[in-house]
Design an enzyme around this catalytic site. Structure first.
Site, mmCIF file in Angstrom:
data_model
loop_
_atom_site.group_PDB
_atom_site.id
_atom_site.type_symbol
_atom_site.label_atom_id
_atom_site.label_comp_id
_atom_site.label_asym_id
_atom_site.label_seq_id
_atom_site.Cartn_x
_atom_site.Cartn_y
_atom_site.Cartn_z
ATOM 1 N N ARG A 13 0.828 -1.216 0.000
ATOM 2 C CA ARG A 13 0.000 0.000 0.000
ATOM 3 C C ARG A 13 0.856 1.259 0.000
ATOM 4 O O ARG A 13 0.449 2.293 -0.534
ATOM 5 C CB ARG A 13 -0.991 -0.005 1.167
ATOM 6 C CG ARG A 13 -0.326 -0.141 2.527
ATOM 7 C CD ARG A 13 -1.373 -0.258 3.624
ATOM 8 N NE ARG A 13 -0.795 -0.738 4.861
ATOM 9 C CZ ARG A 13 -1.112 -0.269 6.060
ATOM 10 N NH1 ARG A 13 -1.988 0.704 6.190
ATOM 11 N NH2 ARG A 13 -0.562 -0.774 7.133
ATOM 12 N N SER A 40 -4.672 4.803 5.929
ATOM 13 C CA SER A 40 -4.525 3.372 5.631
ATOM 14 C C SER A 40 -4.107 3.139 4.188
ATOM 15 O O SER A 40 -3.401 2.192 3.884
ATOM 16 C CB SER A 40 -5.841 2.639 5.889
ATOM 17 O OG SER A 40 -6.187 2.703 7.249
ATOM 18 N N GLU A 61 -18.989 4.559 0.013
ATOM 19 C CA GLU A 61 -18.228 4.032 -1.129
ATOM 20 C C GLU A 61 -19.032 4.054 -2.428
ATOM 21 O O GLU A 61 -18.465 4.269 -3.500
ATOM 22 C CB GLU A 61 -17.749 2.610 -0.826
ATOM 23 C CG GLU A 61 -16.742 2.507 0.312
ATOM 24 C CD GLU A 61 -17.374 2.509 1.702
ATOM 25 O OE1 GLU A 61 -18.630 2.496 1.795
ATOM 26 O OE2 GLU A 61 -16.624 2.531 2.700
ATOM 27 N N PHE A 86 -14.481 -3.028 0.502
ATOM 28 C CA PHE A 86 -15.395 -1.916 0.234
ATOM 29 C C PHE A 86 -15.205 -1.372 -1.182
ATOM 30 O O PHE A 86 -16.015 -0.579 -1.666
ATOM 31 C CB PHE A 86 -15.188 -0.807 1.268
ATOM 32 C CG PHE A 86 -15.088 -1.316 2.678
ATOM 33 C CD1 PHE A 86 -15.988 -2.273 3.138
ATOM 34 C CD2 PHE A 86 -14.100 -0.870 3.538
ATOM 35 C CE1 PHE A 86 -15.892 -2.773 4.431
ATOM 36 C CE2 PHE A 86 -14.007 -1.365 4.831
ATOM 37 C CZ PHE A 86 -14.896 -2.313 5.281
ATOM 38 N N HIS A 112 -5.529 -3.694 1.676
ATOM 39 C CA HIS A 112 -5.983 -4.640 2.697
ATOM 40 C C HIS A 112 -6.730 -5.824 2.080
ATOM 41 O O HIS A 112 -7.698 -6.331 2.639
ATOM 42 C CB HIS A 112 -6.862 -3.942 3.739
ATOM 43 C CG HIS A 112 -6.112 -2.946 4.590
ATOM 44 N ND1 HIS A 112 -5.392 -1.898 4.052
ATOM 45 C CD2 HIS A 112 -5.980 -2.829 5.934
ATOM 46 C CE1 HIS A 112 -4.849 -1.193 5.022
ATOM 47 N NE2 HIS A 112 -5.182 -1.737 6.180
ATOM 48 N N ASP A 120 -8.302 -7.979 11.981
ATOM 49 C CA ASP A 120 -9.677 -7.488 11.856
ATOM 50 C C ASP A 120 -10.660 -8.602 11.505
ATOM 51 O O ASP A 120 -11.864 -8.472 11.722
ATOM 52 C CB ASP A 120 -9.764 -6.388 10.789
ATOM 53 C CG ASP A 120 -9.355 -5.025 11.338
ATOM 54 O OD1 ASP A 120 -9.234 -4.895 12.567
ATOM 55 O OD2 ASP A 120 -9.150 -4.105 10.530
ATOM 56 N N ARG A 170 -1.936 -5.011 3.067
ATOM 57 C CA ARG A 170 -1.644 -4.252 4.277
ATOM 58 C C ARG A 170 -0.250 -4.523 4.854
ATOM 59 O O ARG A 170 0.440 -3.587 5.247
ATOM 60 C CB ARG A 170 -2.698 -4.569 5.332
ATOM 61 C CG ARG A 170 -2.388 -3.989 6.701
ATOM 62 C CD ARG A 170 -3.483 -4.312 7.698
ATOM 63 N NE ARG A 170 -3.144 -3.795 9.009
ATOM 64 C CZ ARG A 170 -2.825 -4.557 10.054
ATOM 65 N NH1 ARG A 170 -2.827 -5.869 9.950
ATOM 66 N NH2 ARG A 170 -2.536 -4.007 11.211
#
Lengths: 317, 281
Positions: A13, A40, A61, A86, A112, A120, A170
Site C-alpha cells: 500500500r 490506511s 463508497e 469496500f 488490505h 480485523d 496491508r
C-alpha cells in the site's frame, strides 16, 4: 537460479501511496478520492500536495464510485482508495453500471486485500474480489507482489485508458522487484527458469513461490516461476509457453480458489493445452482473526504449501 | 422569450414518439416518460447551454444526466429531435443491435448519453463527479440531473445528497420527478418519502418547487429561478410536481402505465389525443 534479495520489508500500500504522489506531480488530470481511509491507503502525501485534487468522500463508497465515474466525463483520471472489500463487493453494481458498462477511466485501488489483513477478521478480509472484478467486461485486474511493483503499477495505470482494479495489501512484505522496472499491463514476468513445473503466482504469493523454488531446487526440481501481476487480461502466451515445456502447473494466490487466478489459468489450459494443475488458494472459506503469518500458514498460502503442491502435481504428470 | 407554440408542438410530437416507440416493441416505460416530456423539451430547447457537436467530456457546455434511466423513450426522442442522432433511429428502440438500449448507455456510442443508467440511485453521484470536474476545469457551466421520486428510496442518493451539500457543489441542479408513483403503487403505499423538501433542506440544499410540472411556462420560469440559485454555495433541488402519463387521458393519475406498452387500440386512442405536429419518424 536467479537470486532475489529482499531489500527491506515494505507494505504494498505504501507503493501505491508513493506512486500516487509521483503521479500527482507529473499528471495534472489525476485526482484521488478516499472513503475515510486516507492514512490506511497512504494517500496523505497526495492530499497535502494537491488539496484541490483530493476528495474526501466520507464513509460512502457507492457515492465515491459514482463521483469518480462522473469526473472522468470532465477528462479527469480518478483513483479511488479504500479497502478491497469496500472497493468491490460493497459497490459491485455501481462499478458495473457507472464504470465498467459505461467504459469510464476509473482506477479502483484496493488495499488490505486478502487474508493478510489479519486481526480485523473475515468481515474485512475479502477473498472474492479478483473474481468479482475479472467477471466485469472491460475491466483490467492487477494484483501486485511488492512495494516496487505496486508503485510502478500505480504510475502505469494512469497512462492506460479504461477501468482498472488494482489490488494490494496491508502487511510489510519482502521488496524484491527492481525499483526501476517497466511495468507492462498484461505482461507476465518470468522470475525463474526451470523444466519440471510452472509455478504461477500473484500478489503476496510471488515471494513465497520464489522461496518454494529454492527449496525445490535443493531436491533437484527446477521450476519456471512466473509473476502474473495482471490477472485480466491474462498473458496466455507466457503461460502456455511455460506449461508446454514443464507439463504441469501450480497456481498460487491469496484468494478463493473459485474465481481467482487459478481458475483463469485452468480455463486457458483446458482449452489450449490440458495439464495437471494444483491450486494454492483458500478453499471456498471465509478468513478469521490472526496475524498474517498465522493465517497464511493455517490456510495453506505459503512456500511450504507450494512445495507440497508441486510434488503432488509432478506426480500427476 | 421562448417560442411556446414551437415548444408545445415539440411536446406533442415527443409524446407520439414515446407512445410509438414502446408500442412497436411492446415494452418500455411510457408513464414516467410522458410525465417528464415538458421538462425534457424545456431543458434541451430552452434552458441548457449546449454545444452543437456531442463530445463525451462536454467541456464548455451544460450537461444533463438521467438517473432514472427507464424513462429512456422521452430521453431518446428529445435527443433525436435536438439533433444528436437521426430521428428515424427511434425506430430501433429496444431492438437487437440498436444504440437505443432499453436503458440508456454509452456502450453503443449513442450521442447525447454520457453514462449508463437504469440501476437506480447512481445519477446524483455521477452528476456530482461531473460537477466537480467542471470546477477543476474552471468551466462555469451547470450540471442538470433528473431522478425519480421512488428512486430516492435507494440509499446511495442520500450519500450523494449529503456530500453535495457538505462540499458546496453549487453548480448542480437536481430535479426530482415528483409524480408519487412507482411500479408497485403510490410512493405513499410502497415506502413513504416523507417531506422531501424538508429532507433536502436539512441536508443543506437550496430547494424549490415547480408545482405545475407539466406546464412549459412554469417549468421554464421555475428552472430559470433554479439556475439563479446556483453558484451560491449550495446544490439546488427542484421538486417537479408532475402527472405520470400526462397527455394521454387513460394513462394519467395511475402507476399502471409505469412499464407497460399500449396495444393497437390504445395507441390509436392515445395518438388521437396528440395529433401530429412536426411529423412522425
Amino acid at each position: 537460479m536467479k537470486k532475489y534479495t529482499d531489500t527491506g520489508k515494505k507494505d504494498t500500500r505504501s507503493g501505491f501511496g508513493d506512486g500516487l504522489t509521483e503521479l500527482g506531480k507529473k499528471n495534472k488530470d489525476v485526482v484521488a478520492l478516499c472513503a475515510d481511509l486516507t492514512g490506511s491507503l497512504k494517500m496523505d502525501e497526495f492530499k497535502e500536495n494537491h488539496p484541490d485534487r483530493f476528495f474526501q468522500i466520507g464513509i460512502a463508497e457507492a457515492n465515491m464510485i459514482g463521483i469518480a465515474a462522473g469526473m472522468t466525463i470532465g477528462g479527469k483520471i480518478p483513483f479511488t482508495g479504500t479497502f478491497a472489500n469496500f472497493s468491490t463487493g460493497r459497490v459491485y453494481d455501481q462499478i458495473r453500471q457507472s464504470v465498467a458498462y459505461s467504459g469510464k477511466n476509473v482506477k479502483i485501488c484496493a488495499s488490505h486485500a486478502g487474508i493478510t489483513l489479519g486481526e480485523d477478521g473475515a468481515t474485512h478480509q475479502i477473498l472474492e474480489d479478483l473474481g468479482l472484478m475479472k467477471m466485469l467486461p472491460g475491466m483490467t485486474v492487477i494484483n501486485t507482489c511488492d512495494y516496487n511493483q505496486t508503485k510502478a503499477a500505480t504510475i502505469a495505470i494512469a497512462d492506460f485508458e479504461g477501468p482498472v482494479y488494482l489490488r494490494f495489501g496491508r502487511p510489510k512484505v519482502a521488496n524484491f522487484t527492481p525499483a526501476d522496472q517497466n511495468f507492462q499491463i498484461g505482461k507476465a514476468v518470468q522470475l525463474q527458469e526451470g523444466t519440471d513445473v510452472t509455478i504461477i503466482a500473484t500478489g503476496h504469493l510471488v515471494w513465497e513461490a520464489l522461496q518454494a523454488a529454492e527449496t525445490l531446487n535443493e531436491s533437484g526440481i527446477t521450476a519456471d516461476v512466473i509473476n502474473i501481476h495482471t490477472i485480466k487480461p491474462l498473458d496466455d502466451e507466457a503461460i502456455l509457453k511455460s506449461v508446454k515445456k514443464t507439463g504441469c502447473v501450480v497456481t498460487a494466490e491469496e484468494h478463493n480458489f473459485l474465481g481467482g487466478l487459478g481458475e483463469s489459468v485452468a480455463r486457458l489450459l483446458s482449452t489450449h493445452h490440458p495439464a495437471p494443475q494444483e491450486f494454492i488458494a483458500t478453499q471456498d472459506t471465509f478468513g478469521e482473526s490472526g496475524t498474517p503469518e498465522q493465517l497464511m500458514d493455517k490456510y495453506g498460502l505459503n512456500a511450504s504449501a507450494i512445495v507440497n503442491a508441486t510434488k503432488k502435481v509432478i506426480a500427476r504428470k | 422569450m421562448a417560442d411556446y407554440k414551437a415548444l408545445e408542438d415539440l411536446v406533442i410530437q415527443v409524446r407520439r414518439d414515446i407512445l410509438r416507440q414502446v408500442h412497436k416493441v411492446n415494452s418500455g416505460h411510457p408513464g414516467g416518460s410522458l410525465g417528464c416530456t415538458e421538462f425534457f423539451v424545456a431543458l434541451y430547447n430552452e434552458l441548457m447551454e449546449r454545444n452543437e457537436n456531442f463530445t463525451m467530456d462536454g467541456i464548455g457546455e451544460d450537461l444533463f444526466f438521467l438517473s432514472n434511466g427507464h424513462i429512456s423513450p422521452v430521453f431518446y426522442s428529445v435527443l433525436a429531435r435536438a439533433g444528436y442522432f437521426p430521428v428515424e433511429e427511434l425506430n430501433t428502440f429496444r431492438l437487437l443491435n440498436s444504440r437505443l438500449q432499453g436503458h440508456p448507455t454509452t456502450h453503443e456510442g449513442l450521442p447525447g448519453v454520457r453514462i449508463a443508467s437504469g440501476s437506480l440511485g447512481q445519477g446524483i453521484s455521477v452528476s456530482i463527479g461531473a460537477a466537480l470536474a467542471k470546477k477543476l476545469n474552471k468551466d462555469k457551466h451547470l450540471i442538470y440531473t433528473l431522478c425519480g421520486d421512488g428512486e430516492l428510496q435507494e440509499g446511495q442518493n442520500w450519500e450523494a445528497i449529503m456530500y453535495a451539500a457538505g462540499n458546496n457543489v453549487d453548480n448542480l441542479i437536481v430535479t426530482v420527478d415528483l409524480n408519487g408513483q412507482q411500479i408497485d403503487g403510490s410512493t405513499k403505499n410502497v415506502l413513504p418519502l416523507g417531506n422531501l423538501k424538508a429532507k433536502f433542506e436539512a441536508f443543506g440544499w437550496d430547494v424549490m418547487d415547480i408545482e405545475k410540472g407539466n406546464d412549459l411556462k412554469a417549468i421554464v420560469s421555475g428552472m430559470k429561478k433554479a439556475k439563479e440559485k446556483t453558484g451560491n454555495g449550495k446544490p439546488v433541488c427542484v421538486l417537479l410536481h408532475t402527472v405520470m402519463g400526462n397527455g394521454v387521458d387513460f394513462m394519467m393519475h395511475t402507476h399502471d402505465w409505469h412499464g407497460k406498452a399500449p396495444n393497437d387500440q390504445q395507441l390509436e386512442t392515445a395518438l388521437s389525443q396528440n395529433p401530429v405536429t412536426l411529423g412522425d419518424y
